[in-house]
Design a protein around this motif. Structure first.
Motif, mmCIF file in Angstrom:
data_model
loop_
_atom_site.group_PDB
_atom_site.id
_atom_site.type_symbol
_atom_site.label_atom_id
_atom_site.label_comp_id
_atom_site.label_asym_id
_atom_site.label_seq_id
_atom_site.Cartn_x
_atom_site.Cartn_y
_atom_site.Cartn_z
ATOM 1 N N ARG A 18 0.874 -1.055 -0.020
ATOM 2 C CA ARG A 18 -0.028 0.088 -0.047
ATOM 3 C C ARG A 18 0.910 1.013 0.003
ATOM 4 N NH1 ARG A 18 -3.443 2.081 4.878
ATOM 5 N NH2 ARG A 18 -1.415 3.060 5.334
ATOM 6 N N ASP A 19 1.932 1.327 0.939
ATOM 7 C CA ASP A 19 2.835 2.428 0.750
ATOM 8 C C ASP A 19 3.775 2.561 -0.014
ATOM 9 O OD1 ASP A 19 1.296 2.908 3.301
ATOM 10 O OD2 ASP A 19 2.630 2.056 4.403
ATOM 11 N N ARG A 49 -11.281 10.368 -9.573
ATOM 12 C CA ARG A 49 -10.112 9.822 -9.115
ATOM 13 C C ARG A 49 -9.032 9.947 -9.794
ATOM 14 N NH1 ARG A 49 -10.670 3.637 -6.384
ATOM 15 N NH2 ARG A 49 -8.428 3.400 -5.854
ATOM 16 N N ARG A 67 3.243 12.193 -0.784
ATOM 17 C CA ARG A 67 2.341 11.267 -0.634
ATOM 18 C C ARG A 67 2.590 10.573 0.619
ATOM 19 N NH1 ARG A 67 2.353 5.677 -1.424
ATOM 20 N NH2 ARG A 67 0.449 4.885 -2.656
ATOM 21 N N ILE A 70 0.686 12.574 3.141
ATOM 22 C CA ILE A 70 -0.849 12.489 2.933
ATOM 23 C C ILE A 70 -1.289 11.231 3.585
ATOM 24 C CG2 ILE A 70 -2.599 12.076 1.388
ATOM 25 C CD1 ILE A 70 -1.399 14.341 -0.325
ATOM 26 N N MET A 71 -0.757 10.127 3.354
ATOM 27 C CA MET A 71 -0.979 8.707 3.830
ATOM 28 C C MET A 71 -0.749 8.834 5.369
ATOM 29 S SD MET A 71 -2.227 6.780 1.680
ATOM 30 C CE MET A 71 -2.001 5.183 2.421
ATOM 31 N N GLY A 73 -1.123 11.382 7.302
ATOM 32 C CA GLY A 73 -2.080 12.258 7.944
ATOM 33 C C GLY A 73 -3.589 11.483 7.936
ATOM 34 N N TYR A 74 -3.622 10.615 6.836
ATOM 35 C CA TYR A 74 -4.989 9.742 6.783
ATOM 36 C C TYR A 74 -5.018 8.687 7.771
ATOM 37 C CZ TYR A 74 -7.883 5.982 5.418
ATOM 38 O OH TYR A 74 -8.818 4.860 5.409
ATOM 39 N N GLU A 75 -3.814 8.060 8.143
ATOM 40 C CA GLU A 75 -3.690 7.011 9.237
ATOM 41 C C GLU A 75 -4.093 7.890 10.499
ATOM 42 O OE1 GLU A 75 -3.366 3.772 9.128
ATOM 43 O OE2 GLU A 75 -3.228 3.878 6.942
ATOM 44 N N GLU A 76 -3.563 8.898 10.584
ATOM 45 C CA GLU A 76 -3.883 9.608 12.157
ATOM 46 C C GLU A 76 -5.256 9.959 12.091
ATOM 47 O OE1 GLU A 76 -2.249 13.594 14.278
ATOM 48 O OE2 GLU A 76 -0.924 12.808 12.902
ATOM 49 N N LEU A 77 -5.635 10.473 11.015
ATOM 50 C CA LEU A 77 -7.373 11.045 11.210
ATOM 51 C C LEU A 77 -8.052 9.769 11.327
ATOM 52 C CD1 LEU A 77 -7.424 13.717 8.265
ATOM 53 C CD2 LEU A 77 -8.043 14.059 10.941
ATOM 54 N N ALA A 78 -7.874 8.761 10.726
ATOM 55 C CA ALA A 78 -8.672 7.552 10.846
ATOM 56 C C ALA A 78 -8.507 6.692 12.218
ATOM 57 C CB ALA A 78 -8.086 6.316 9.802
#
Length: 122
Positions: A18-19, A49, A67, A70-71, A73-78
């Protein structure tokens, strides 16, 4: 809501690459003579998309590490969202069975059966 690993009805998802950017996966496969069929959807450029993906590629080109930031940040928000919304019901989402096929769902009909109903109605 509970993690999928904790539920008997769901198989945990594994996303080991994924990363790793797609270009790096393709390059690795090519350099190691691995059979890989890496193609893009022919309609990707037309879709919203695809536009976002192009924007992200350009940002990454101009600002390496975008990238991954952003990922992260997404993990932190999730994690914050899971903590906040999981706390409301004690982390216990009640699962029932689809009235048509018996699959686990939080609704009367699972997503697959709902989609099939929509197709038949069209």
């Amino acid at each position: 809501s509970p993690a999928r690993e904790e539920q008997e009805d769901f198989v945990p998802r594994a996303k080991p690459l994924r990363d790793v950017p797609e270009k790096e996966v393709a390059l690795y496969a090519h350099l190691n003579d691995l059979p890989a069929h890496i193609t893009e959807c022919p309609h990707a450029s037309e879709a919203y998309r695809g536009e976002i993906q192009s924007l992200l590629y350009q940002l990454e080109e101009n600002h390496p590490g975008t990238r991954h930031s952003i990922m992260a940040g997404y993990e932190e928000l999730a994690a914050l969202a899971a903590e906040e919304f999981g706390a409301r019901d004690g982390g216990k989402t009640e699962l029932g069975e689809c009235e048509r096929c018996g699959a686990s769902t939080t609704r009367d009909r699972c997503r697959k059966c709902s989609l099939l109903d929509s197709l038949h109605a069209a």
